[in-house]
Design a protein around this motif. Structure first.
Motif: not given
Length: 75
Positions: A43, A45-46, A51-56, A64, A66, A68
């Motif tokens: 994993e 982070p952004c 943040g670790m939520h929905e990182v692409h 993340c 947000t 992006q």
């Protein structure tokens, strides 16, 4: 299966089905009396908010959702 050195060997057919190439990191998880083998996905982070939520990957950079969306609006 184990080899002579005690290492776990994954049959080539299973590696092909799971798309696990030679040298690819995998992890073993215990679930009660079962062992789960899966590809290890580190994993990341952004880079802006950590943040670790929905990182692409956005243009090769981990961001993340947000950030992006914010960067897309700027272009």
């Amino acid at each position: 299966m184990k080899d002579d050195n005690g290492r776990v060997c994954i049959p080539i057919q299973m590696r092909k089905e799971m798309e696990i190439s030679s040298g690819r990191s995998i992890e073993f998880l215990a679930d009660g009396d079962k062992t789960i083998i899966q590809k290890y996905e580190q994993e990341v982070p952004c880079i802006f908010c950590s943040g670790m939520h929905e990182v692409h990957a956005f243009r090769g950079t981990p961001v993340c959702a947000t950030w992006q969306n914010w960067m897309i609006r700027l272009h």
